[in-house]
Design a protein around this motif. Sequence first.
Motif, PDB file in Angstrom:
ATOM      1  N   ALA A  77       0.825  -1.211   0.000  1.00  0.00           N
ATOM      2  CA  ALA A  77       0.000   0.000   0.000  1.00  0.00           C
ATOM      3  C   ALA A  77       0.858   1.259   0.000  1.00  0.00           C
ATOM      4  CB  ALA A  77      -0.927  -0.002   1.215  1.00  0.00           C
ATOM      5  N   ALA A  78       1.915   1.293   0.829  1.00  0.00           N
ATOM      6  CA  ALA A  78       2.735   2.510   0.933  1.00  0.00           C
ATOM      7  C   ALA A  78       3.417   2.857  -0.390  1.00  0.00           C
ATOM      8  CB  ALA A  78       3.741   2.378   2.066  1.00  0.00           C
ATOM      9  N   PRO A  79       4.156   1.933  -1.031  1.00  0.00           N
ATOM     10  CA  PRO A  79       4.752   2.311  -2.318  1.00  0.00           C
ATOM     11  C   PRO A  79       3.709   2.615  -3.400  1.00  0.00           C
ATOM     12  CG  PRO A  79       5.211   0.010  -1.804  1.00  0.00           C
ATOM     13  CD  PRO A  79       4.660   0.622  -0.571  1.00  0.00           C
ATOM     14  N   HIS A  80       2.546   1.977  -3.328  1.00  0.00           N
ATOM     15  CA  HIS A  80       1.480   2.301  -4.280  1.00  0.00           C
ATOM     16  C   HIS A  80       1.051   3.754  -4.110  1.00  0.00           C
ATOM     17  CE1 HIS A  80      -2.707   2.486  -5.747  1.00  0.00           C
ATOM     18  NE2 HIS A  80      -2.294   1.617  -6.659  1.00  0.00           N
ATOM     19  N   ASP A  81       0.878   4.194  -2.851  1.00  0.00           N
ATOM     20  CA  ASP A  81       0.486   5.578  -2.590  1.00  0.00           C
ATOM     21  C   ASP A  81       1.577   6.555  -3.009  1.00  0.00           C
ATOM     22  OD1 ASP A  81      -1.876   4.608  -1.595  1.00  0.00           O
ATOM     23  OD2 ASP A  81      -1.432   5.062   0.503  1.00  0.00           O
ATOM     24  N   ALA A  82       2.835   6.196  -2.722  1.00  0.00           N
ATOM     25  CA  ALA A  82       3.949   7.084  -3.077  1.00  0.00           C
ATOM     26  C   ALA A  82       4.009   7.306  -4.580  1.00  0.00           C
ATOM     27  CB  ALA A  82       5.262   6.486  -2.572  1.00  0.00           C
ATOM     28  N   LEU A  83       3.889   6.224  -5.335  1.00  0.00           N
ATOM     29  CA  LEU A  83       3.949   6.346  -6.788  1.00  0.00           C
ATOM     30  C   LEU A  83       2.713   7.072  -7.311  1.00  0.00           C
ATOM     31  CD1 LEU A  83       5.941   5.538  -9.007  1.00  0.00           C
ATOM     32  CD2 LEU A  83       4.571   3.473  -9.381  1.00  0.00           C
ATOM     33  N   GLY A  84       1.558   6.815  -6.693  1.00  0.00           N
ATOM     34  CA  GLY A  84       0.341   7.499  -7.107  1.00  0.00           C
ATOM     35  C   GLY A  84       0.420   8.999  -6.893  1.00  0.00           C
ATOM     36  N   ALA A  85       0.992   9.410  -5.771  1.00  0.00           N
ATOM     37  CA  ALA A  85       1.149  10.840  -5.507  1.00  0.00           C
ATOM     38  C   ALA A  85       2.088  11.481  -6.518  1.00  0.00           C
ATOM     39  CB  ALA A  85       1.655  11.056  -4.082  1.00  0.00           C
ATOM     40  N   TYR A  86       3.167  10.782  -6.878  1.00  0.00           N
ATOM     41  CA  TYR A  86       4.106  11.327  -7.863  1.00  0.00           C
ATOM     42  C   TYR A  86       3.429  11.459  -9.230  1.00  0.00           C
ATOM     43  CZ  TYR A  86       8.273  11.857 -10.765  1.00  0.00           C
ATOM     44  OH  TYR A  86       9.203  12.315 -11.662  1.00  0.00           O
ATOM     45  N   ARG A  87       2.698  10.420  -9.641  1.00  0.00           N
ATOM     46  CA  ARG A  87       1.993  10.491 -10.926  1.00  0.00           C
ATOM     47  C   ARG A  87       1.018  11.676 -10.940  1.00  0.00           C
ATOM     48  NH1 ARG A  87       2.083   6.036 -14.292  1.00  0.00           N
ATOM     49  NH2 ARG A  87       2.881   4.062 -13.436  1.00  0.00           N
ATOM     50  N   ALA A  88       0.290  11.854  -9.835  1.00  0.00           N
ATOM     51  CA  ALA A  88      -0.696  12.935  -9.777  1.00  0.00           C
ATOM     52  C   ALA A  88      -0.020  14.302  -9.825  1.00  0.00           C
ATOM     53  CB  ALA A  88      -1.541  12.800  -8.518  1.00  0.00           C
ATOM     54  N   LEU A  89       1.156  14.412  -9.219  1.00  0.00           N
ATOM     55  CA  LEU A  89       1.883  15.676  -9.263  1.00  0.00           C
ATOM     56  C   LEU A  89       2.308  15.985 -10.701  1.00  0.00           C
ATOM     57  CD1 LEU A  89       2.808  17.914  -7.361  1.00  0.00           C
ATOM     58  CD2 LEU A  89       4.936  16.643  -7.002  1.00  0.00           C
ATOM     59  N   LEU A  90       2.778  14.970 -11.410  1.00  0.00           N
ATOM     60  CA  LEU A  90       3.096  15.158 -12.829  1.00  0.00           C
ATOM     61  C   LEU A  90       1.850  15.554 -13.616  1.00  0.00           C
ATOM     62  CD1 LEU A  90       5.383  12.046 -13.516  1.00  0.00           C
ATOM     63  CD2 LEU A  90       6.136  14.422 -13.302  1.00  0.00           C
ATOM     64  N   ASP A  91       0.750  14.860 -13.352  1.00  0.00           N
ATOM     65  CA  ASP A  91      -0.481  15.130 -14.083  1.00  0.00           C
ATOM     66  C   ASP A  91      -1.030  16.524 -13.801  1.00  0.00           C
ATOM     67  OD1 ASP A  91      -0.356  12.597 -15.168  1.00  0.00           O
ATOM     68  OD2 ASP A  91      -1.832  11.723 -13.797  1.00  0.00           O
ATOM     69  N   SER A  92      -0.660  17.087 -12.636  1.00  0.00           N
ATOM     70  CA  SER A  92      -1.130  18.426 -12.296  1.00  0.00           C
ATOM     71  C   SER A  92      -0.387  19.508 -13.061  1.00  0.00           C
ATOM     72  CB  SER A  92      -0.977  18.672 -10.791  1.00  0.00           C
ATOM     73  OG  SER A  92       0.389  18.896 -10.440  1.00  0.00           O
ATOM     74  N   GLY A  93       0.653  19.110 -13.800  1.00  0.00           N
ATOM     75  CA  GLY A  93       1.385  20.070 -14.609  1.00  0.00           C
ATOM     76  C   GLY A  93       2.760  20.439 -14.094  1.00  0.00           C
ATOM     77  N   VAL A  94       3.214  19.797 -13.010  1.00  0.00           N
ATOM     78  CA  VAL A  94       4.557  20.067 -12.502  1.00  0.00           C
ATOM     79  C   VAL A  94       5.538  19.148 -13.223  1.00  0.00           C
ATOM     80  CG1 VAL A  94       6.048  20.206 -10.478  1.00  0.00           C
ATOM     81  CG2 VAL A  94       3.593  20.667 -10.245  1.00  0.00           C
ATOM     82  N   PRO A  95       6.491  19.693 -13.983  1.00  0.00           N
ATOM     83  CA  PRO A  95       7.448  18.839 -14.698  1.00  0.00           C
ATOM     84  C   PRO A  95       8.339  18.074 -13.728  1.00  0.00           C
ATOM     85  CG  PRO A  95       7.457  21.093 -15.563  1.00  0.00           C
ATOM     86  CD  PRO A  95       6.706  21.130 -14.277  1.00  0.00           C
ATOM     87  N   ALA A  96       8.813  16.913 -14.166  1.00  0.00           N
ATOM     88  CA  ALA A  96       9.643  16.071 -13.308  1.00  0.00           C
ATOM     89  C   ALA A  96      10.896  16.791 -12.834  1.00  0.00           C
ATOM     90  CB  ALA A  96      10.015  14.785 -14.049  1.00  0.00           C
ATOM     91  N   ASP A  97      11.463  17.666 -13.680  1.00  0.00           N
ATOM     92  CA  ASP A  97      12.698  18.324 -13.280  1.00  0.00           C
ATOM     93  C   ASP A  97      12.466  19.424 -12.240  1.00  0.00           C
ATOM     94  OD1 ASP A  97      11.616  20.307 -14.881  1.00  0.00           O
ATOM     95  OD2 ASP A  97      13.342  20.447 -16.250  1.00  0.00           O
ATOM     96  N   ARG A  98      11.196  19.682 -11.887  1.00  0.00           N
ATOM     97  CA  ARG A  98      10.896  20.607 -10.807  1.00  0.00           C
ATOM     98  C   ARG A  98      10.408  19.872  -9.559  1.00  0.00           C
ATOM     99  NH1 ARG A  98       8.633  26.297 -13.148  1.00  0.00           N
ATOM    100  NH2 ARG A  98       9.528  26.202 -15.227  1.00  0.00           N
ATOM    101  N   ILE A  99      10.563  18.557  -9.551  1.00  0.00           N
ATOM    102  CA  ILE A  99      10.160  17.728  -8.419  1.00  0.00           C
ATOM    103  C   ILE A  99      11.396  17.036  -7.856  1.00  0.00           C
ATOM    104  CG2 ILE A  99       8.702  15.820  -7.634  1.00  0.00           C
ATOM    105  CD1 ILE A  99       6.947  16.292 -10.115  1.00  0.00           C
ATOM    106  N   ALA A 100      11.510  17.019  -6.521  1.00  0.00           N
ATOM    107  CA  ALA A 100      12.508  16.212  -5.825  1.00  0.00           C
ATOM    108  C   ALA A 100      11.776  15.364  -4.802  1.00  0.00           C
ATOM    109  CB  ALA A 100      13.554  17.094  -5.152  1.00  0.00           C
ATOM    110  N   LEU A 101      12.431  14.325  -4.314  1.00  0.00           N
ATOM    111  CA  LEU A 101      11.888  13.484  -3.262  1.00  0.00           C
ATOM    112  C   LEU A 101      12.743  13.613  -2.016  1.00  0.00           C
ATOM    113  CD1 LEU A 101      10.264  12.323  -5.647  1.00  0.00           C
ATOM    114  CD2 LEU A 101      10.634  10.040  -4.696  1.00  0.00           C
ATOM    115  N   ALA A 102      12.116  13.436  -0.860  1.00  0.00           N
ATOM    116  CA  ALA A 102      12.852  13.426   0.405  1.00  0.00           C
ATOM    117  C   ALA A 102      12.065  12.606   1.407  1.00  0.00           C
ATOM    118  CB  ALA A 102      13.081  14.847   0.929  1.00  0.00           C
ATOM    119  N   GLY A 103      12.758  12.155   2.435  1.00  0.00           N
ATOM    120  CA  GLY A 103      12.076  11.391   3.472  1.00  0.00           C
ATOM    121  C   GLY A 103      13.002  11.096   4.621  1.00  0.00           C
TER     122      GLY A 103
END
Length: 264
Positions: A77-103
């Motif tokens: 469930a956790a990696p599914h949610d993480a990947l889903g959030a990233y996909r949705a951020l891309l779909d919202s119009g934020v390009p990948a090169d303006r996204i970083a990950l942290a944790g």
Amino acid sequence: MAQAVEAVPGALGGVPVVTVDVAGGRRDRVVLYFHGGGYAMGSAAASAGLASDLARHAGCRIVSVDYRLAPEHPFPAAPHDALGAYRALLDSGVPADRIALAGESAGAGLALAALAAMAAEGLPRPASAALFSPWVDLTMSGASMTGKAAADPALTPRALHRRVVDYLGAGDPAHPLASPLFAGLASLPPLLVQAGSHEILLDDATRLAARAAAADVDVTLQVTPGVPHVFQGFAHLLDEGAAALAAAGAFLRAHFPADLPPLL
């Protein structure tokens, strides 16, 4: 004086998130953040302090993900949610090169698992990732698991084993999305890995850096002596924590494209 902070709950692709903005921060550069808690505890709200500190140093927006927790929602469930959030951020119009990950801790492991899943699925990779005291080996095979047990004031092997059972049940702890130390690491973006020398997860950090380097990943490992697990969270008390956050912010800023025009 600390910068003003605004934390707003919302959702990305059906996954709950808390969006953290600080005064003067760019809202068109986003760090997707994953909290710690052994996959069974914690929340985006509980990690808002550390997330906002990172936002100040990185000069950008933080979107902290409230991924589903075990044992009610076990792996994957956790990696599914993480990947889903990233996909949705891309779909919202934020390009990948303006996204970083942290944790932090398990959240850092989740960030790495998400990166490995992105690479396997051919998704555009984000600009970089900053991982604080990452838990990336749920087989718990690192020598520091016992070698640093007497020095670690926060974690014990027994407590981590309970979290593994909660998260995986009878599943394989070496699965590459549960223990991304064993995932394919080629083609990952630049990584910053930070750990303290007084934590049982030290070898998770050092082995991750070594495996990433062997896979030709641009990786920076910073081990701070004499400090505990996720010492960045004590930045207001520990100079070492403040210095680590400053280094993480600089790393994230350096890997966003320079002089980006604002998104419309």
